[in-house]
Design a protein around this motif. Sequence first.
Motif, PDB file in Angstrom:
ATOM      1  N   TYR A 180      16.000   8.085   3.050  1.00 19.55           N
ATOM      2  CA  TYR A 180      15.111   9.665   4.709  1.00 19.55           C
ATOM      3  C   TYR A 180      14.248  10.570   3.866  1.00 19.55           C
ATOM      4  N   ASP A 181      12.776  10.872   3.555  1.00 14.51           N
ATOM      5  CA  ASP A 181      12.754  12.122   2.970  1.00 14.51           C
ATOM      6  C   ASP A 181      11.411  12.419   4.095  1.00 14.51           C
ATOM      7  N   GLY A 182      11.670  13.723   4.410  1.00 13.00           N
ATOM      8  CA  GLY A 182      10.829  14.189   5.634  1.00 13.00           C
ATOM      9  C   GLY A 182       9.298  14.656   5.134  1.00 13.00           C
ATOM     10  N   THR A 183       9.293  14.837   3.479  1.00 16.20           N
ATOM     11  CA  THR A 183       7.801  14.816   3.029  1.00 16.20           C
ATOM     12  C   THR A 183       7.077  14.240   2.431  1.00 16.20           C
ATOM     13  N   ALA A 184       7.836  12.976   2.613  1.00 16.30           N
ATOM     14  CA  ALA A 184       7.095  12.164   2.514  1.00 16.30           C
ATOM     15  C   ALA A 184       6.745  11.007   4.091  1.00 16.30           C
ATOM     16  N   GLU A 185       4.982   9.802   3.328  1.00 11.95           N
ATOM     17  CA  GLU A 185       4.577   9.763   4.545  1.00 11.95           C
ATOM     18  C   GLU A 185       4.319   8.027   4.075  1.00 11.95           C
ATOM     19  N   PRO A 186       5.556   7.492   4.799  1.00 11.20           N
ATOM     20  CA  PRO A 186       6.237   7.867   5.740  1.00 11.20           C
ATOM     21  C   PRO A 186       7.606   8.080   5.209  1.00 11.20           C
ATOM     22  N   VAL A 198      19.861   5.955  11.151  1.00 10.51           N
ATOM     23  CA  VAL A 198      19.254   7.272  10.862  1.00 10.51           C
ATOM     24  C   VAL A 198      18.715   7.376  12.529  1.00 10.51           C
ATOM     25  N   LEU A 199      18.244   8.675  13.204  1.00  6.98           N
ATOM     26  CA  LEU A 199      17.406   9.040  13.995  1.00  6.98           C
ATOM     27  C   LEU A 199      16.565   9.838  13.753  1.00  6.98           C
ATOM     28  N   THR A 200      15.851   9.662  13.973  1.00  8.29           N
ATOM     29  CA  THR A 200      14.908  10.758  13.551  1.00  8.29           C
ATOM     30  C   THR A 200      13.319  11.167  15.015  1.00  8.29           C
ATOM     31  N   CYS A 201      12.795  12.138  14.287  1.00  9.53           N
ATOM     32  CA  CYS A 201      11.774  12.591  15.437  1.00  9.53           C
ATOM     33  C   CYS A 201      10.495  12.309  14.428  1.00  9.53           C
ATOM     34  N   ARG A 231      13.719  -0.352   3.054  1.00  8.21           N
ATOM     35  CA  ARG A 231      14.918  -0.122   2.952  1.00  8.21           C
ATOM     36  C   ARG A 231      15.969  -0.021   4.780  1.00  8.21           C
ATOM     37  N   TYR A 232      15.223  -0.645   5.425  1.00 16.16           N
ATOM     38  CA  TYR A 232      15.868  -0.380   6.394  1.00 16.16           C
ATOM     39  C   TYR A 232      15.441  -2.278   7.361  1.00 16.16           C
ATOM     40  N   ALA A 233      16.686  -2.243   8.178  1.00 11.05           N
ATOM     41  CA  ALA A 233      16.420  -4.118   8.733  1.00 11.05           C
ATOM     42  C   ALA A 233      15.623  -3.870  10.021  1.00 11.05           C
ATOM     43  N   TYR A 234      16.102  -3.016  10.621  1.00  9.40           N
ATOM     44  CA  TYR A 234      15.957  -3.269  12.032  1.00  9.40           C
ATOM     45  C   TYR A 234      14.950  -1.727  12.384  1.00  9.40           C
ATOM     46  N   GLN A 235      14.680  -1.278  13.545  1.00  7.74           N
ATOM     47  CA  GLN A 235      14.189   0.151  14.023  1.00  7.74           C
ATOM     48  C   GLN A 235      13.396   0.202  15.306  1.00  7.74           C
ATOM     49  N   THR A 236      14.108   0.814  15.983  1.00  9.76           N
ATOM     50  CA  THR A 236      13.303   0.661  17.619  1.00  9.76           C
ATOM     51  C   THR A 236      12.877   2.921  17.888  1.00  9.76           C
ATOM     52  N   THR A 237      11.824   2.489  18.514  1.00 10.01           N
ATOM     53  CA  THR A 237      11.366   3.726  19.016  1.00 10.01           C
ATOM     54  C   THR A 237      11.195   4.143  20.761  1.00 10.01           C
ATOM     55  N   ILE A 238      11.739   5.216  21.137  1.00  8.22           N
ATOM     56  CA  ILE A 238      11.556   5.669  22.120  1.00  8.22           C
ATOM     57  C   ILE A 238      10.788   6.769  22.537  1.00  8.22           C
ATOM     58  N   SER A 239      10.567   6.738  23.631  1.00  7.05           N
ATOM     59  CA  SER A 239       9.254   8.742  24.119  1.00  7.05           C
ATOM     60  C   SER A 239       9.844   9.488  24.849  1.00  7.05           C
ATOM     61  N   THR A 240      10.347  10.860  24.229  1.00  6.75           N
ATOM     62  CA  THR A 240      11.105  11.584  24.939  1.00  6.75           C
ATOM     63  C   THR A 240      10.402  13.011  25.718  1.00  6.75           C
ATOM     64  N   MET A 276      11.576  23.786   9.821  1.00  5.46           N
ATOM     65  CA  MET A 276      11.984  22.269   9.221  1.00  5.46           C
ATOM     66  C   MET A 276      11.029  21.654   9.039  1.00  5.46           C
ATOM     67  N   ASN A 277       9.868  21.321   9.394  1.00  3.53           N
ATOM     68  CA  ASN A 277       9.008  20.666   9.335  1.00  3.53           C
ATOM     69  C   ASN A 277       7.489  20.631   7.936  1.00  3.53           C
ATOM     70  N   THR A 278       9.081  21.243   6.854  1.00  9.52           N
ATOM     71  CA  THR A 278       8.021  22.292   5.356  1.00  9.52           C
ATOM     72  C   THR A 278       9.397  21.897   5.026  1.00  9.52           C
ATOM     73  N   THR A 279      10.297  20.744   5.015  1.00 10.17           N
ATOM     74  CA  THR A 279      11.056  20.455   3.955  1.00 10.17           C
ATOM     75  C   THR A 279      11.637  19.058   4.111  1.00 10.17           C
ATOM     76  N   SER A 280      12.555  18.641   3.720  1.00 12.01           N
ATOM     77  CA  SER A 280      12.800  16.937   3.156  1.00 12.01           C
ATOM     78  C   SER A 280      14.114  16.149   4.864  1.00 12.01           C
TER      79      SER A 280
END
Length: 516
Positions: A189-195, A239-242, A201-210, A256-260
Amino acid sequence: MSITGSMYAGISGLQAQSQATSVVSSNLANSTTTGYKSSSIVFEDVFYSTVYAGNSADQVGNGVSVASINTDFSQGAYQSTNSVTDVAINGDGFYMLVDPDTDNTYYTRAGNFTFDTNGYLVDAHGNRVQGWEMADDSISGGLTDIQLDNSQSPPNATSEINFSLNLDSTSTDNSTSATSPYTALFDAYDGTAEPPMDDSRYAYQTTISTYDENGAAHDMTIYFDPVETADGDLVWEYVLTCDASEDMRDFEGAEMNTTSGAGALMTGTMTFSSSGDLQSMTAFTLSDTPTDPTDPMAAENWELAEFDTNGLPIFDTNFTGSDENQEITLDLGISNSDYSTGTGWDTTGGIDSLDDLNAATVTDDLPSFNTGVLATGATTSTTSGSATFSLNQDGYAPGVLIDVSISENGVLSGRYTNGQTQDLYTLGLADFTNTQGLYSEGSNLFSATTESGQAYIGTPGSAGFGSIASNVLEQSNVDTATELTNLIIIQAAYQANSKVVTTADTLLQTAIGMKR
């Protein structure tokens, strides 16, 4: 009794029966009036005259008078309506109304209420219905006008997210590492990359709105990848992310939004039995006092998560730049029933930080809950394809009032566009020791008197008070057949008394004629 006395007795009978006719006429006229209570008249004889006959004194009556007019407060029949604010009392009690111009309090059984242009619940004459405001599902304060003066439901920040999933146990391990097999996905995971997380790198992902405390929606994504173990155990990393750009957490004075580490909220592992049942999990979150203040993604900065009162691991978010972080719990279907002492973690394998997990081999014992308790619908790992069965969270955006309802306990609730239902008021009811002492004001209203005593008040369904039926009106309790029968009897009595008057008149005329 003299002839004139007979005439006056007949006249009193005519007057009494005339009063009785008025009572019956009023009942019949109101036979379809909502909430009307019928009346009945009671007669009594008047004073007596003494007549001496022989050696004894006897008495002769001098007519009749009205003793009382009683109101029948028995319940009338129900009639269904299409209005939620049409309500009927099933049992004892009266609605309480206040005239906004005079502050006088009135009582009624007629529940044909509506909301006026100012949001007050009123009767047909603008008198305001009384009740109690609701706060946290209980009555708050004293009696007040019922008014819908707030057409919005306030937002609620998310405090728990729940996933019910199946992770395909035959999936390929996409994030591999010979030195750190249990943190390979986290390391990707790298917060400065897109995406921030490459889909290879992963087998499955799912998204929820909060939702944050201001009601704005934010997506959270959880990534999963299996770990190849030496003993064949089923272990998955997560890994749980926003959204990295929305991460307003503070890291050692930096945004934090400027860091990895931007968007990285929680990481850990999930261990399943050979049958695919979730057995244990780990959960790591960024420490408030990081060891390495230069890099939020440094493993030594991540520690075992704390638990909420339900035994679920907690992570922090901040989407608004508030001084206080928003705490949210992650529920994958397993909770810790023993977290009251220490951290609540079983770390007999010596792993109590992500740095330790980073150095662990596939033969090392992972941390686990002291006592893990599975919930219905817990995450599984079987040969069925990876799938999301349900996503749930307890936050919501602000909502606009679209409808109201009234329960049998008199609770007026509002339903809002955000799917929430909020208890707003509870209708108040009153009753009296002597309902016959109430004074009828007309317009289906009664007022209290010294004879009725003071009103005692309560909520619908409580001791001594009836329950509430919505979309229903109580009809008049007049029995038309009985009233028509009474009218025939009164008419006959009136004719009989008129005969007494005419007979007395004939006798008087005869007596006068004797002088000629």
